[in-house]
Design a protein around this motif. Structure first.
Motif, mmCIF file in Angstrom:
data_model
loop_
_atom_site.group_PDB
_atom_site.id
_atom_site.type_symbol
_atom_site.label_atom_id
_atom_site.label_comp_id
_atom_site.label_asym_id
_atom_site.label_seq_id
_atom_site.Cartn_x
_atom_site.Cartn_y
_atom_site.Cartn_z
ATOM 1 N N LEU A 1 0.812 -1.212 0.000
ATOM 2 C CA LEU A 1 0.000 0.000 0.000
ATOM 3 C C LEU A 1 0.849 1.266 0.000
ATOM 4 C CD1 LEU A 1 -2.879 1.074 0.047
ATOM 5 C CD2 LEU A 1 -2.841 0.894 2.553
ATOM 6 N N SER A 2 1.949 1.265 0.720
ATOM 7 C CA SER A 2 2.793 2.461 0.772
ATOM 8 C C SER A 2 3.369 2.783 -0.607
ATOM 9 C CB SER A 2 3.916 2.280 1.799
ATOM 10 O OG SER A 2 4.751 1.182 1.445
ATOM 11 N N HIS A 3 3.731 1.747 -1.350
ATOM 12 C CA HIS A 3 4.235 1.948 -2.705
ATOM 13 C C HIS A 3 3.142 2.538 -3.598
ATOM 14 C CE1 HIS A 3 6.121 0.021 -6.563
ATOM 15 N NE2 HIS A 3 6.327 1.316 -6.487
ATOM 16 N N ALA A 4 1.907 2.045 -3.453
ATOM 17 C CA ALA A 4 0.788 2.561 -4.251
ATOM 18 C C ALA A 4 0.522 4.020 -3.942
ATOM 19 C CB ALA A 4 -0.465 1.721 -3.991
ATOM 20 N N VAL A 5 0.537 4.366 -2.662
ATOM 21 C CA VAL A 5 0.273 5.756 -2.257
ATOM 22 C C VAL A 5 1.363 6.680 -2.773
ATOM 23 C CG1 VAL A 5 0.168 7.318 -0.271
ATOM 24 C CG2 VAL A 5 -1.116 5.164 -0.243
ATOM 25 N N SER A 6 2.612 6.290 -2.628
ATOM 26 C CA SER A 6 3.709 7.149 -3.076
ATOM 27 C C SER A 6 3.688 7.315 -4.594
ATOM 28 C CB SER A 6 5.052 6.589 -2.609
ATOM 29 O OG SER A 6 5.284 5.289 -3.149
ATOM 30 N N GLU B 1 2.615 11.304 -9.150
ATOM 31 C CA GLU B 1 2.181 11.549 -10.533
ATOM 32 C C GLU B 1 0.798 12.178 -10.514
ATOM 33 O OE1 GLU B 1 2.279 12.125 -14.178
ATOM 34 O OE2 GLU B 1 3.872 10.695 -13.670
ATOM 35 N N PRO B 2 0.697 13.512 -10.645
ATOM 36 C CA PRO B 2 -0.595 14.193 -10.539
ATOM 37 C C PRO B 2 -1.668 13.655 -11.485
ATOM 38 C CG PRO B 2 1.193 15.786 -10.535
ATOM 39 C CD PRO B 2 1.804 14.458 -10.866
ATOM 40 N N GLY B 3 -1.268 13.124 -12.626
ATOM 41 C CA GLY B 3 -2.233 12.611 -13.584
ATOM 42 C C GLY B 3 -2.528 11.133 -13.446
ATOM 43 N N ALA B 4 -2.048 10.507 -12.362
ATOM 44 C CA ALA B 4 -2.249 9.071 -12.172
ATOM 45 C C ALA B 4 -3.661 8.774 -11.683
ATOM 46 C CB ALA B 4 -1.228 8.521 -11.182
ATOM 47 N N GLN B 5 -4.156 7.582 -12.026
ATOM 48 C CA GLN B 5 -5.427 7.102 -11.513
ATOM 49 C C GLN B 5 -5.288 5.650 -11.096
ATOM 50 O OE1 GLN B 5 -9.166 8.166 -13.334
ATOM 51 N NE2 GLN B 5 -8.205 9.728 -14.616
ATOM 52 N N VAL B 6 -6.103 5.274 -10.119
ATOM 53 C CA VAL B 6 -6.066 3.916 -9.578
ATOM 54 C C VAL B 6 -6.962 3.005 -10.406
ATOM 55 C CG1 VAL B 6 -6.733 2.495 -7.599
ATOM 56 C CG2 VAL B 6 -5.497 4.643 -7.237
ATOM 57 N N LEU B 7 -6.479 1.804 -10.677
ATOM 58 C CA LEU B 7 -7.258 0.779 -11.375
ATOM 59 C C LEU B 7 -7.573 -0.354 -10.416
ATOM 60 C CD1 LEU B 7 -8.321 -0.466 -14.104
ATOM 61 C CD2 LEU B 7 -6.105 -1.615 -14.250
ATOM 62 N N LEU C 1 -8.226 13.457 -0.748
ATOM 63 C CA LEU C 1 -7.113 14.369 -0.955
ATOM 64 C C LEU C 1 -6.139 13.752 -1.958
ATOM 65 C CD1 LEU C 1 -6.509 15.426 2.758
ATOM 66 C CD2 LEU C 1 -7.816 16.658 0.990
ATOM 67 N N PRO C 2 -5.286 14.562 -2.586
ATOM 68 C CA PRO C 2 -4.333 14.010 -3.557
ATOM 69 C C PRO C 2 -3.500 12.884 -2.958
ATOM 70 C CG PRO C 2 -4.364 16.398 -3.706
ATOM 71 C CD PRO C 2 -5.211 16.037 -2.508
ATOM 72 N N GLY C 3 -3.415 11.782 -3.684
ATOM 73 C CA GLY C 3 -2.610 10.653 -3.245
ATOM 74 C C GLY C 3 -3.328 9.670 -2.339
ATOM 75 N N ALA D 1 -0.713 7.885 -15.773
ATOM 76 C CA ALA D 1 -0.225 6.636 -15.190
ATOM 77 C C ALA D 1 -1.407 5.886 -14.606
ATOM 78 C CB ALA D 1 0.817 6.910 -14.110
ATOM 79 N N VAL D 2 -1.383 4.579 -14.741
ATOM 80 C CA VAL D 2 -2.419 3.723 -14.155
ATOM 81 C C VAL D 2 -1.769 2.908 -13.048
ATOM 82 C CG1 VAL D 2 -3.946 1.766 -14.561
ATOM 83 C CG2 VAL D 2 -3.832 3.621 -16.234
ATOM 84 N N ILE D 3 -2.276 3.076 -11.818
ATOM 85 C CA ILE D 3 -1.759 2.365 -10.659
ATOM 86 C C ILE D 3 -2.701 1.199 -10.375
ATOM 87 C CG2 ILE D 3 -0.941 2.568 -8.293
ATOM 88 C CD1 ILE D 3 0.419 4.504 -10.256
ATOM 89 N N ASP D 4 -2.307 0.006 -10.766
ATOM 90 C CA ASP D 4 -3.118 -1.197 -10.616
ATOM 91 C C ASP D 4 -2.934 -1.752 -9.203
ATOM 92 O OD1 ASP D 4 -4.275 -3.704 -10.677
ATOM 93 O OD2 ASP D 4 -3.426 -4.270 -12.616
ATOM 94 N N ILE D 5 -3.976 -1.663 -8.375
ATOM 95 C CA ILE D 5 -3.839 -2.059 -6.967
ATOM 96 C C ILE D 5 -4.344 -3.476 -6.702
ATOM 97 C CG2 ILE D 5 -4.000 0.334 -6.194
ATOM 98 C CD1 ILE D 5 -6.894 -0.314 -5.265
ATOM 99 N N ASN D 6 -4.596 -4.251 -7.746
ATOM 100 C CA ASN D 6 -5.187 -5.575 -7.548
ATOM 101 C C ASN D 6 -4.276 -6.551 -6.820
ATOM 102 O OD1 ASN D 6 -7.984 -5.869 -8.856
ATOM 103 N ND2 ASN D 6 -6.841 -4.623 -10.327
ATOM 104 N N GLY D 7 -2.997 -6.236 -6.703
ATOM 105 C CA GLY D 7 -2.091 -7.091 -5.954
ATOM 106 C C GLY D 7 -2.069 -6.800 -4.468
ATOM 107 N N LEU D 8 -2.829 -5.814 -4.005
ATOM 108 C CA LEU D 8 -2.801 -5.438 -2.592
ATOM 109 C C LEU D 8 -3.776 -6.282 -1.776
ATOM 110 C CD1 LEU D 8 -2.655 -1.539 -2.890
ATOM 111 C CD2 LEU D 8 -0.796 -3.198 -2.898
ATOM 112 N N PRO D 9 -3.508 -6.495 -0.495
ATOM 113 C CA PRO D 9 -4.362 -7.341 0.355
ATOM 114 C C PRO D 9 -5.584 -6.583 0.880
ATOM 115 C CG PRO D 9 -2.483 -6.565 1.611
ATOM 116 C CD PRO D 9 -2.285 -6.053 0.206
#
Length: 338
Positions: free
Chosen positions: A12-17, A22-28, A207-209, A47-55
């Motif tokens: 999760l910390s990696h996903a948040v950082s 990247e201001p234009g990033a979105q979570v998938l 909030l951002p991030g 940027a697409v931040i794919d969080i499907n690997g998170l618990p």
């Protein structure tokens, strides 16, 4: 589709950082909304931040009656979970009223909270839309607005929030858990989504991030007297024209607590706790419910094509509350309104 970078973080910390960097990033998550928006050239993540690997895929019931639903749990998983069905049947019913079985198998809890409006003009880059491109105008005002808001709108936007699940969570006073660069925080559900005001491009108070990690709901009091009533153009795979999540706590023929949340009528699930408080101590009768409906819809304003939503919403509120009081909730598998 425009080029973008792709990242699949393992914690999760990696996903948040990554999201904050990247201001234009979105979570998938499930992708049932974001991918469509990218294909329509409405969303342009850099940027697409794919969080499907998170618990974040567990549903946990605690001894104090609280249920915690991970952000990556699918709609189907939540709807059919034994603890949800027993303790929070209103939530299960609302989810089963939405989308199709295939979509419910893919769509996630966090993604459901963050899904964007289905306004025709928002989805059409050829038309002005303040939500998609601030400052260009709202084509729905004076345009085709049959599905649009009758409550809480502004002269900048009259779009509605499309979720069924969120209407039930609003009625149940859920809490959204988020984590961001400054750590974790809780957001009361009624404060999570925004009305359009002068910034319709902002759907929520993240909030951002920040990333949604879970939803918490206290279970129990409304398992007996509840109903989710959804009125739409067809009986499956359609968004609500008006929906009502009704929950009552009744004892000795009197209402101890009433919760009514409306969908399909505003930029966010619509609730008025002050109006609900006025029925405490009153009998669960049609007169009580009609008075509550009138108070909930005070200030409702049609835009022409959607004027019909005001009387429809009033009748739906009374119908849903009557179903809840009688302990005969709307059954989503039935192809009729009870």
């Amino acid at each position: 589709m425009r080029p973008f970078s792709y990242l699949r973080p393992t914690d999760l910390s990696h996903a948040v950082s990554a999201l904050a960097a990247e201001p234009g990033a979105q979570v998938l998550a499930g992708g049932t909304n974001l991918v469509d928006l990218m294909k329509y050239d409405v969303a342009h993540p850099t940027a697409v931040i794919d969080i499907n690997g998170l618990p974040l895929k567990e549903i946990e019931a605690s001894d104090n009656g609280r249920i915690r639903i991970g952000a990556l749990t699918t709609n189907a998983q939540v709807a059919y979970d034994a603890n949800i069905v027993e303790s929070l049947p209103l939530l299960s019913s609302a989810i089963l009223a939405g989308a199709s079985p295939q979509l419910r198998n893919a769509a996630t809890t966090g993604g459901n909270l963050l899904q964007r409006t289905r306004c025709y003009y928002f989805y059409d880059p050829a038309t002005p839309c303040n939500k998609r491109e601030p400052g260009t105008g709202c084509s729905a005002i004076g345009g085709v607005n049959r599905i649009h808001a009758i409550l809480g709108a502004s002269d900048q936007c009259i779009a509605t929030h499309p979720s069924d699940m969120c209407v039930a969570l609003a009625a149940l006073d859920a809490v959204v858990e988020v984590v961001g660069p400054d750590g974790p925080r809780d957001i009361p559900f009624l404060a999570f989504h925004r009305l359009p005001g002068d910034h319709p491009e902002r759907d929520n108070t993240l909030l951002p991030g920040e990333i949604v990690v879970a939803v918490r709901v206290d279970a129990g009091r409304f398992a007996r007297h509840h109903s989710y009533l959804k009125l739409r153009d067809r009986l499956s795979y359609a968004f609500a024209l008006v929906s009502v999540a009704a929950a009552l706590d009744i004892e000795d023929g009197r209402i101890l607590d009433a919760r009514v949340a409306l969908g399909g009528v505003a930029h966010k699930p619509w609730r008025d706790p002050l109006a609900e408080a006025e029925v405490a101590g009153k009998p669960p009768t049609r007169d009580t419910f009609e008075a509550l409906a009138e108070r909930l819809l005070a200030g409702a304003k049609g835009q022409g094509d959607n004027d019909f939503k005001i009387p429809m919403a009033a009748k739906a509120i009374v119908r849903a509350l009557t179903q809840a009081a009688e302990g005969t909730p709307q059954i989503q598998s039935e192809k009729r309104i009870r």
